[in-house]
Design a protein around this motif. Structure first.
Motif, short mmCIF file in Angstrom:
data_model
loop_
_atom_site.label_atom_id
_atom_site.label_comp_id
_atom_site.label_asym_id
_atom_site.label_seq_id
_atom_site.Cartn_x
_atom_site.Cartn_y
_atom_site.Cartn_z
N ARG A 402 63.08 39.62 -20.58
CA ARG A 402 63.76 40.79 -20.02
C ARG A 402 65.08 40.39 -19.38
O ARG A 402 66.11 41.04 -19.58
CB ARG A 402 62.87 41.49 -18.99
CG ARG A 402 63.54 42.74 -18.40
CD ARG A 402 62.74 43.37 -17.28
NE ARG A 402 62.65 42.53 -16.10
CZ ARG A 402 62.22 42.95 -14.92
NH1 ARG A 402 61.81 44.20 -14.77
NH2 ARG A 402 62.15 42.12 -13.90
N ALA A 403 65.06 39.31 -18.60
CA ALA A 403 66.27 38.86 -17.91
C ALA A 403 67.39 38.54 -18.90
O ALA A 403 68.53 38.97 -18.73
CB ALA A 403 65.95 37.63 -17.06
N ALA A 404 67.05 37.77 -19.94
CA ALA A 404 68.07 37.36 -20.91
C ALA A 404 68.64 38.55 -21.67
O ALA A 404 69.85 38.63 -21.92
CB ALA A 404 67.46 36.35 -21.88
N ARG A 405 67.79 39.48 -22.03
CA ARG A 405 68.24 40.63 -22.81
C ARG A 405 69.08 41.59 -21.97
O ARG A 405 70.03 42.20 -22.46
CB ARG A 405 67.04 41.34 -23.44
CG ARG A 405 66.41 40.50 -24.56
CD ARG A 405 65.13 41.11 -25.10
NE ARG A 405 65.33 42.34 -25.83
CZ ARG A 405 65.72 42.42 -27.09
NH1 ARG A 405 65.98 41.31 -27.77
NH2 ARG A 405 65.87 43.58 -27.69
N LEU A 406 68.77 41.70 -20.68
CA LEU A 406 69.61 42.52 -19.81
C LEU A 406 70.97 41.86 -19.61
O LEU A 406 72.01 42.55 -19.58
CB LEU A 406 68.92 42.72 -18.46
CG LEU A 406 67.75 43.70 -18.45
CD1 LEU A 406 67.12 43.76 -17.07
CD2 LEU A 406 68.17 45.08 -18.91
N ALA A 407 70.99 40.54 -19.48
CA ALA A 407 72.27 39.84 -19.37
C ALA A 407 73.10 40.05 -20.63
O ALA A 407 74.33 40.24 -20.57
CB ALA A 407 72.03 38.35 -19.14
N ALA A 408 72.45 40.05 -21.79
CA ALA A 408 73.14 40.30 -23.06
C ALA A 408 73.75 41.69 -23.07
O ALA A 408 74.89 41.89 -23.51
CB ALA A 408 72.16 40.14 -24.22
N ALA A 409 73.01 42.68 -22.56
CA ALA A 409 73.53 44.04 -22.49
C ALA A 409 74.76 44.10 -21.61
O ALA A 409 75.73 44.82 -21.90
CB ALA A 409 72.45 44.99 -21.98
N GLY A 410 74.74 43.36 -20.51
CA GLY A 410 75.90 43.31 -19.63
C GLY A 410 77.12 42.75 -20.33
O GLY A 410 78.25 43.27 -20.19
#
Length: 494
Positions: A402-410
Motif C-alpha cells: 500500500r505504501a509503495a503504490r500510494l507513493a507511486a500515485a503521488g
C-alpha cells in the motif's frame, strides 16, 4: 454371566467412556485452536481489504492530489498540501566548482558533509558523517538541538583539516518552512515525532547561525532548502531532464519545477525567472479514496492527535510502517493465541521498526528463519510456528505494498500537474506522443526506497500501471546510493 465376565464388561465400558471423553476433548481443543487461528486470519484479511489499492483507485488518488496542488498554488490555506514556494529559481547545471559544507536535518539522525565540485558534474571529493539525535533533543529546546548540530559541524571541519572562512553552507531542513528568501525561513510545524514547540515560527536558519557563532564557527547559512528540494538540485546536477524529486525515507515529501505563471499566490516572492521550485509537502494530503484502517487510526488516538494529521506520510514513510505492522500483530494477539502468552512487547509503541518489517518481507528462506529471529529478538516472541510466520510476512507485505503504490500515485500526480503523464489535464483522454518522446526524470532519495528492494519493485510496478506502457517508457526514476546510509539502515536490525 459370571462375576469375572461382568467385571470385564464394566472395565471395557469405562475404557470406552474415557476414550470417548479424551477424543471429544481433543476434537474440542482442535476446534478451539482452529477457531482462534481463523480469528487471526480474519484480522489479516480485514487489514488487507482496507489497504487495497487497485489501479483505478490509484488513478483517482492521482487526480485528487493534482487538484489539491492546483489549489495550493492559487492561495494559502486553500489546499491540504501547502505547495510552499522555495525562492529557488535556478538549479545546478554541472558547472559549479569549489568546496562547500552542508547540514541535513530531517529524521532520527542528521548529516554533515564536505563536498568538492569540479566542472562537468564532477564530484572530486565527498565526505559525510552521520550523527544520531537523542529522543530528548527532539522534544527539548531549539538551542540544544542546534548546538548539537553546530558542534558536530565544528568537529567535522577540524577532523577534515579544513577552514570554514568564506565557505558556503547549505542547510537542508526537512520540515515545513515558510521562506521569504533563499537563506531564511520560519518553521510552520514539526513532523516525524519532533515537537520542540518554542521553535515554531522561528527562523531556523537564524537559529543555526546563532549556534554556529556560539561554537566559534565563521560560517553562515547561504541556502536553506527542504530535502526534497536538495534532491531535485542533485538530480538536476547530474541530469538536466530531472523535473521532480521525491523523498521516501523516515518521512516522505516531493518537490518539482513549476512554471512561475502557474503560481497565483505570493507573487511578491517570485523572481524574474520563468521557473520556480515548489515544495509540495504532500505528507499532509488525505486521499479520500483510501480508507484509514483501524491500525492507521489507532496510534493517532493514543497520541491524542487528529486522525487526518499527515495521513499520506503515515501510510507511506519509514517512521510509521513498522508501527502499523505492530498494531496488526497486536490485534492478532488479542483475537487469538497464535503468538502464545509472551506478547507483552507487542504493546510497546514503535518497538517494531521498519527495517524489521523489511527484513521479514525479504526473508526467502524455506523455514523463514529471519522472521523467527526478528520476532524473537525484537518482540521476545519465541517458537513461532511456520504458518504463523507466513501470516506475519503477509502483514508486512500488505503494509509495504500500500505504501509503495500510494507513493507511486503521488509521483504520477506531479507528472500530471506539469503535463508529463500523457493525459489531457487528468482526463481519460490520452495525449498521443508525437515525435521524439520527452524524457521525465524523477530523482528519488531515502532509505526506505533505496534500502528496501520490495518497496522499490512495488512502486515501479504501480507507476507503470497508472501511466501505461507508452508514457512509462519516457519516465525515468533515478536514485543515488550512499553506501554508508544504506548500511546504517540495514544494521539497525542486523
Amino acid at each position: 454371566m459370571g462375576r469375572v465376565q461382568w467385571l470385564s464388561v464394566a472395565v471395557g465400558c469405562a475404557a470406552a467412556v474415557v476414550t470417548c471423553a479424551v477424543a471429544a476433548a481433543l476434537v474440542a481443543r482442535r476446534a478451539s485452536a482452529r477457531y482462534r487461528w481463523n480469528r487471526a486470519v480474519e484480522v489479516v484479511r480485514g487489514f488487507e481489504k482496507g489497504c487495497a489499492t487497485p489501479t483505478e483507485r490509484l488513478q483517482r488518488v492521482v487526480n485528487s492530489l493534482a487538484v489539491e496542488m492546483f489549489a495550493g498554488l492559487a492561495s494559502e490555506d486553500a489546499s491540504k498540501v501547502r505547495m510552499l514556494l522555495t525562492c529557488v529559481d535556478e538549479l545546478p547545471d554541472g558547472s559549479e566548482e569549489g568546496i562547500y559544507y552542508a547540514i541535513d536535518l530531517g529524521g532520527t539522525s542528521f548529516r554533515v558533509m564536505k563536498l568538492e565540485l569540479g566542472s562537468g558534474s564532477m564530484v572530486i571529493n565527498k565526505k559525510v558523517e552521520y550523527r544520531p539525535i537523542a529522543e530528548e533533543l527532539t522534544k527539548g529546546s531549539s538551542e540544544d538541538l542546534f548546538d548539537l548540530i553546530a558542534s558536530a559541524l565544528k568537529n567535522f571541519i577540524e577532523r577534515e583539516g579544513g577552514k570554514d572562512e568564506g565557505r558556503a553552507l547549505g542547510f537542508t531542513f526537512s520540515f515545513p518552512v515558510r521562506q521569504a528568501s533563499i537563506s531564511s525561513g520560519s518553521l510552520i510545524r514539526w513532523t516525524k515525532e519532533f515537537s520542540i514547540e518554542e521553535a515554531v515560527g522561528k527562523d531556523v536558519a537564524q537559529c543555526l547561525n546563532e549556534a554556529l557563532v556560539r561554537n566559534g564557527l565563521n560560517l553562515q547559512v547561504t541556502a536553506l532548502v527542504n530535502n526534497a528540494v536538495g534532491t531535485l538540485a542533485m538530480g538536476h546536477y547530474y541530469d538536466e531532464d530531472t523535473v521532480a524529486a521525491v523523498i521516501i525515507g523516515a518521512g516522505t515529501n516531493a518537490s518539482y519545477i513549476e512554471r512561475s505563471a502557474a503560481i497565483t499566490k505570493c507573487r511578491g516572492l517570485l523572481t524574474n525567472s520563468d521557473l520556480t521550485v515548489v515544495n509540495v509537502e504532500w505528507g499532509s494530503f488525505r486521499p479520500p479514496q483510501i480508507p484509514l484502517t483501524p491500525y492507521d487510526i489507532c496510534f493517532n488516538v493514543e497520541k491524542k492527535r487528529n486522525h487526518y494529521d499527515q495521513a499520506f506520510e503515515k501510510m507511506i514513510s519509514g517512521v510509521y510502517l513498522g508501527e502499523i505492522a505492530r498494531l496488526v500483530l497486536q490485534g492478532m494477539a488479542q483475537e487469538s493465541d497464535v503468538f502464545g502468552s509472551s506478547v507483552n512487547f507487542l504493546s510497546t509503541p514503535f518497538i517494531f521498526s521498519t527495517p524489521c518489517l523489511s527484513a521479514i518481507r525479504e526473508d526467502d528462506s524455506p523455514d523463514l528463519r529471519v522472521v523467527g529471529r526478528v520476532l524473537e529478538e525484537q518482540l521476545k516472541i519465541q517458537d513461532v510456528p511456520l504458518k504463523t510466520r507466513r501470516l506475519v510476512v503477509r502483514i508486512c507485505d500488505i503494509a509495504t505494498r500500500r505504501a509503495a503504490r500510494l507513493a507511486a500515485a503521488g509521483i504520477v500526480a506531479i507528472l500530471q500537474k506539469i503535463g508529463r503523464d500523457g493525459t489531457l489535464c487528468g482526463t481519460t483522454n490520452v495525449r498521443k506522443i508525437r515525435g521524439e518522446p520527452k524524457r521525465s526524470v524523477v530523482a528519488i532519495e531515502g532509505g526506505l526506497y533505496q534500502g528496501y528492494s520490495v518497496f522499490r519493485e512495488y512502486l515501479n510496478e504501480a507507476v507503470d500501471e497508472i501511466l501505461g506502457d507508452e508514457i512509462a517508457s519516457t519516465m525515468y526514476m533515478q536514485w543515488w546510493i550512499d553506501i554508508k546510509w544504506i548500511k546504517k539502515w540495514i544494521v539497525r536490525y542486523f
